[in-house]
Design a protein around this motif. Structure first.
Motif, PDB file in Angstrom:
ATOM      1  N   SER A 169       0.855  -1.204  -0.215  1.00  0.00           N
ATOM      2  CA  SER A 169       0.039  -0.085  -0.126  1.00  0.00           C
ATOM      3  C   SER A 169       0.898   1.270  -0.058  1.00  0.00           C
ATOM      4  O   SER A 169       0.632   2.184  -0.717  1.00  0.00           O
ATOM      5  CB  SER A 169      -1.018   0.100   1.138  1.00  0.00           C
ATOM      6  OG  SER A 169      -1.677  -1.270   1.418  1.00  0.00           O
ATOM      7  N   THR A 183       2.227   1.701  -3.397  1.00  0.00           N
ATOM      8  CA  THR A 183       1.245   2.304  -4.232  1.00  0.00           C
ATOM      9  C   THR A 183       0.955   3.672  -4.149  1.00  0.00           C
ATOM     10  O   THR A 183       1.108   4.559  -5.059  1.00  0.00           O
ATOM     11  CB  THR A 183      -0.024   1.415  -4.049  1.00  0.00           C
ATOM     12  OG1 THR A 183       0.289   0.097  -4.436  1.00  0.00           O
ATOM     13  CG2 THR A 183      -1.149   1.873  -5.039  1.00  0.00           C
ATOM     14  N   VAL A 207      -1.898  -1.770 -10.381  1.00  0.00           N
ATOM     15  CA  VAL A 207      -0.990  -2.888 -10.013  1.00  0.00           C
ATOM     16  C   VAL A 207      -1.402  -4.088 -10.369  1.00  0.00           C
ATOM     17  O   VAL A 207      -2.628  -4.499 -10.463  1.00  0.00           O
ATOM     18  CB  VAL A 207      -1.369  -2.656  -8.130  1.00  0.00           C
ATOM     19  CG1 VAL A 207      -0.209  -3.759  -7.813  1.00  0.00           C
ATOM     20  CG2 VAL A 207      -1.178  -1.299  -7.887  1.00  0.00           C
ATOM     21  N   LEU A 211      -5.176  -1.612  -2.272  1.00  0.00           N
ATOM     22  CA  LEU A 211      -4.640  -1.204  -3.145  1.00  0.00           C
ATOM     23  C   LEU A 211      -5.458  -0.031  -3.741  1.00  0.00           C
ATOM     24  O   LEU A 211      -5.338   1.076  -4.166  1.00  0.00           O
ATOM     25  CB  LEU A 211      -4.071  -1.996  -4.150  1.00  0.00           C
ATOM     26  CG  LEU A 211      -2.983  -3.072  -3.756  1.00  0.00           C
ATOM     27  CD1 LEU A 211      -2.618  -3.716  -4.828  1.00  0.00           C
ATOM     28  CD2 LEU A 211      -1.637  -2.124  -3.323  1.00  0.00           C
ATOM     29  N   SER A 257      -5.146   2.850  -1.544  1.00  0.00           N
ATOM     30  CA  SER A 257      -4.217   3.427  -1.673  1.00  0.00           C
ATOM     31  C   SER A 257      -3.977   4.528  -3.112  1.00  0.00           C
ATOM     32  O   SER A 257      -3.104   4.944  -3.328  1.00  0.00           O
ATOM     33  CB  SER A 257      -2.919   2.609  -1.606  1.00  0.00           C
ATOM     34  OG  SER A 257      -2.839   1.678  -0.552  1.00  0.00           O
ATOM     35  N   ALA A 279      -5.054   3.006  -6.165  1.00  0.00           N
ATOM     36  CA  ALA A 279      -4.741   2.415  -7.444  1.00  0.00           C
ATOM     37  C   ALA A 279      -6.004   2.445  -8.494  1.00  0.00           C
ATOM     38  O   ALA A 279      -7.244   2.468  -7.910  1.00  0.00           O
ATOM     39  CB  ALA A 279      -4.412   0.991  -7.390  1.00  0.00           C
TER      40      ALA A 279
END
Ligand SMILES: Cc1cc2nc3c(=O)[nH]c(=O)nc-3n(C[C@H](O)[C@H](O)[C@H](O)COP(=O)(O)O)c2cc1C
Length: 329
Positions: A124, A127, A141, A161, A164, A166
């Motif tokens: 995380s 990212t 990702v 993710l 985070s 993505a």
């Protein structure tokens, strides 16, 4: 139909997987020409870029024929990732992809690739730092189903993710321990699709329109990604695009296959900085893949591994076509 990854529009057909030492620029251009709607570079080391490795710069270049295209980075340190993203942005990729699925020891031993499946917190952070650095360029990702059968955690990983920042997740439905063996788990991709709002790209064992449609239907994914199924077979993308449009599809004749094989050889030679002979060494495996699955192909494939000039490839292709024609009589 199209899919949005951040601000990038991608046709909902099939996309080419990143494949180190296989899906180089010539390969990507061939797949694009025959219908892949999106391609990703071979993985590039974030740290290598920061130390301005010359080879990595050539890996990051994006030509107009390849777009939309992602440049894929791997690394295990958020700071290096942030710096690498800044450098990669100079090449104007449409998307930046982070590799969290590579199973090879050399990568995993540095804490990168699929090792990050065991460290969601660090995954995380990497990212987040890439997203911050990338500005308007979407960051995606690529993950696996988990580290091993006892730790399937793609859903938890994908959710983290997404939080985070993505913009999409690719799921290869195998664990790290499986490498490329066994069959890909389609159910885990379905679970990820149901757990996140961002687009999900499904990957594993797709090699035909039938298996692609099955992947779309069983997982509800947004895009399907093809790796090994495109070896010597850029036509798979054309097959999928026509089937999804409901058009009749005519597979390539052996003559067309050989013409396209030679087109691929010419592209490899023209893009290589090496001599024709050395470029042909890299082209040999591709030539052999185009001959796969035909009468007598084992012998011909062996001969591909001795090719050292384009003229020899032309001669071999002609001989191959003559053999297949003689079987039709
Ligand atoms: C030769 C080879 C090289 C690969 N290199 C990469 C890579 O650089 N980055 C990555 O994320 N995955 C890489 N992969 C994994 C593929 O992108 C893909 O996830 C895997 O092959 C499963 O898809 P398939 O069954 O359609 O081949 C590689 C796979 C192969 C066979």
């Amino acid at each position: 139909m199209t899919v949005n990854i951040g601000n990038v529009l991608i046709e909902k057909t099939a996309v080419l997987a990143p494949m180190a030492s296989v899906a180089d620029r010539a390969y990507r251009i061939m797949c694009k020409k025959y219908g892949a709607s999106y391609v990703t570079s071979e993985m590039v080391s974030a740290k290598g870029i920061c130390y301005s490795d010359r080879k990595t710069a050539s890996l990051c270049t994006v030509t107009p024929e390849e777009r939309p295209m992602a440049v894929q980075l791997f690394g295990s340190e958020p700071d290096f990732m942030a710096e690498a993203v800044k450098i990669v942005l100079e090449y104007s990729p449409d998307i930046i992809d982070i590799n969290m699925g590579c199973p090879v020891h050399k990568v995993v031993n540095t804490g990168a690739g699929s090792a990050l499946m065991k460290n969601i917190k660090l995954a995380s952070e990497i990212t987040e730092s890439a997203v911050k650095s990338a500005g308007n360029t979407p960051v995606t990702v690529k993950i696996r189903s988990g580290w091993n059968a006892e730790s399937i955690n793609a859903v938890e990983m994908a959710k983290a993710l997404e939080s985070s920042g993505a913009s999409a997740i690719t799921v290869h439905g195998r664990t790290r321990e499986q490498f490329y063996t066994g069959t890909a788990d389609i159910d885990i991709i379905w679970q990820v699709k149901n757990a996140v709002k961002i687009p999900v790209i499904a990957n594993g064992d797709v090699n035909s329109a039938e298996s692609c449609i099955n992947m779309y239907e069983k997982t509800g994914c947004d895009l399907v990604m093809i790796g090994r199924g495109s070896y010597g077979n850029p036509f798979v993308f054309r097959e999928i695009a026509s089937c999804l449009k409901g058009e009749n599809y005519t597979p390539p004749t052996v003559e067309e296959r050989m013409e396209v094989m030679l087109e691929h050889m010419r592209l490899i030679i023209s893009m290589s900085e090496k001599t024709e002979e050395l470029a042909m060494h890299e082209a040999r495996k591709h030539a052999s893949w185009y001959m796969n699955g035909f009468y007598g192909s084992a012998k011909f494939r062996g001969r591909c591994y001795m090719l050292s000039s384009y003229a020899e490839a032309v001669g071999l292709a002609e001989e191959f076509v003559r053999l297949q024609r003689s079987r039709r009589l």
